[in-house]
Design a protein around this motif. Structure first.
Motif, PDB file in Angstrom:
ATOM      1  N   GLU A 252       3.184   1.895   6.536  1.00  0.00           N
ATOM      2  CA  GLU A 252       1.851   1.680   5.978  1.00  0.00           C
ATOM      3  C   GLU A 252       1.653   0.219   5.599  1.00  0.00           C
ATOM      4  O   GLU A 252       0.603  -0.379   5.897  1.00  0.00           O
ATOM      5  CB  GLU A 252       1.652   2.568   4.754  1.00  0.00           C
TER       6      GLU A 252
ATOM      7  N   ASP B 111       7.902   3.593   2.911  1.00  0.00           N
ATOM      8  CA  ASP B 111       6.566   3.028   2.721  1.00  0.00           C
ATOM      9  C   ASP B 111       6.291   1.853   3.647  1.00  0.00           C
ATOM     10  O   ASP B 111       5.226   1.229   3.569  1.00  0.00           O
ATOM     11  CB  ASP B 111       6.405   2.559   1.265  1.00  0.00           C
TER      12      ASP B 111
ATOM     13  N   THR C 225      -0.950  -2.527   7.361  1.00  0.00           N
ATOM     14  CA  THR C 225      -1.948  -3.223   6.548  1.00  0.00           C
ATOM     15  C   THR C 225      -1.861  -4.731   6.714  1.00  0.00           C
ATOM     16  O   THR C 225      -2.872  -5.407   6.955  1.00  0.00           O
ATOM     17  CB  THR C 225      -1.765  -2.855   5.063  1.00  0.00           C
TER      18      THR C 225
END
Length: 333
Positions: free
Chosen positions: A84, A81, A88
């Motif tokens: 991502e 993860d 961001t």
């Protein structure tokens, strides 16, 4: 410093809760049911001293925050993860100009060794953290951190190497929160050593806690491949004696409430039914290095594939016997 914990699960929740207990400003970042539970009921952190509820600021992304010079980002999501999360947060503006990626320090509190490389593509100041912290997160809003007398021992250093005033200041903060944080110039040596121990995660996820000779023998085979691969790649890992000297008896992993010991991070991912698992960056890291350097890695190949299948198919953690897993490995080895 204010600590922004990106990924308030087992490790992130334990670090954030412990820092809050000694007065540090902490913001938790979570998603889905974990975000809702933290927002509505707070973080319930259980340690050998008991259970405390920390009602901390919690967000599901950067829109609700204004970042400033005193902020430190702690990346505690699983590596699958990470891209991502890094995309961001690296682009978020910081007061006074620039972005988080340009101006703020980011600490990778993750298993594996890929998170730092992913982060350095997006952040100018990246720090490695070797996570040695027994914690469990299977219920939204609740984290159990069983380590005693310390909650964790977290070697820190600048990535790819070195140290600076920022990491020394972080280490001083963490040390006050039962999180011993030795600052080392070669933090990746420690993370590669942890990688070798994390090769057991896939075995544990598929077959349950390793407590018998068959499981230990399979882990030994995976570890032997790992050591051979690191040697071929010219990568040094901290040795067993060095690790024992650094940790000594300052942290025990025994459950403090008499309950059976649960599994580690990969087992917890399956238990929560996330649909993903970190095996690609643990056993898969060994497979990758093996292919790059001409070292066969059949044991870790099978362990990676099996763990991935368990996550993809949402199979129950521990629902395969060790004998079944060994048979899969033997068929390929």
């Amino acid at each position: 410093m204010r600590y922004i914990i990106v990924g308030a699960g087992a490790v992130g929740g334990a670090i954030g809760g412990r820092l809050a207990e000694v007065g540090h400003e902490v913001v938790l970042v979570a998603r889905g049911a974990q975000y809702t539970a933290l927002r509505d009921d707070g973080l319930r952190l259980t340690t050998p001293e008991g259970t405390r509820t920390h009602r901390l600021p919690v967000v599901d992304g950067p829109a609700a925050l204004r970042l400033g010079d005193g902020d430190v980002l702690v990346l505690a999501v699983k590596t699958q993860d990470a891209a991502e999360a890094l995309d961001t947060w690296s682009a978020v503006p910081v007061e006074g100009g620039g972005t988080a990626g340009e101006r703020l320090p980011l600490i990778c509190a993750q298993n594996g060794v890929e998170g730092e490389r992913l982060a350095l593509r997006r952040f100018h100041r990246v720090y490695g953290c070797c996570v040695y912290l027994p914690a469990t997160f299977v219920e939204p809003g609740r984290v159990l951190a069983a380590g005693a007398p310390l909650t964790g021992i977290l070697h820190l250093g600048r990535y790819p190497s070195g140290a600076d005033d920022t990491v020394r200041a972080v280490a001083a903060d963490w040390a006050k929160a039962k999180l011993e944080a030795p600052v080392v110039p070669d933090v990746m040596r420690w993370k590669y050593a942890k990688l070798l121990s994390n090769l057991a995660n896939a075995i544990e996820a598929a077959t349950g806690v390793i407590d018998g000779p068959e499981g230990r023998a399979l882990f030994d085979r995976a570890s032997e491949e790992g050591r051979a691969v690191l040697a071929a790649a010219g990568i040094e890992a901290a040795g067993a004696a060095e690790q024992a000297a650094a940790r000594g008896d300052r942290i025990r992993f025994d459950p403090f409430d008499g309950s059976p010991r649960g599994g580690g991070s990969s087992w917890q991912s399956l238990t929560r039914g996330t649909g993903t698992i970190e095996a690609d960056y643990l056993n898969g890291e060994i497979a990758l290095l093996g292919r790059l350097h001409g070292v066969p890695t059949p044991v870790n190949d099978v362990l990676r594939r099996t763990a991935d299948a368990f996550a993809r198919e949402r199979r129950a953690a521990g629902s395969m016997t060790v004998a079944e897993l060994v048979a899969l490995v033997d068929a390929e080895a």
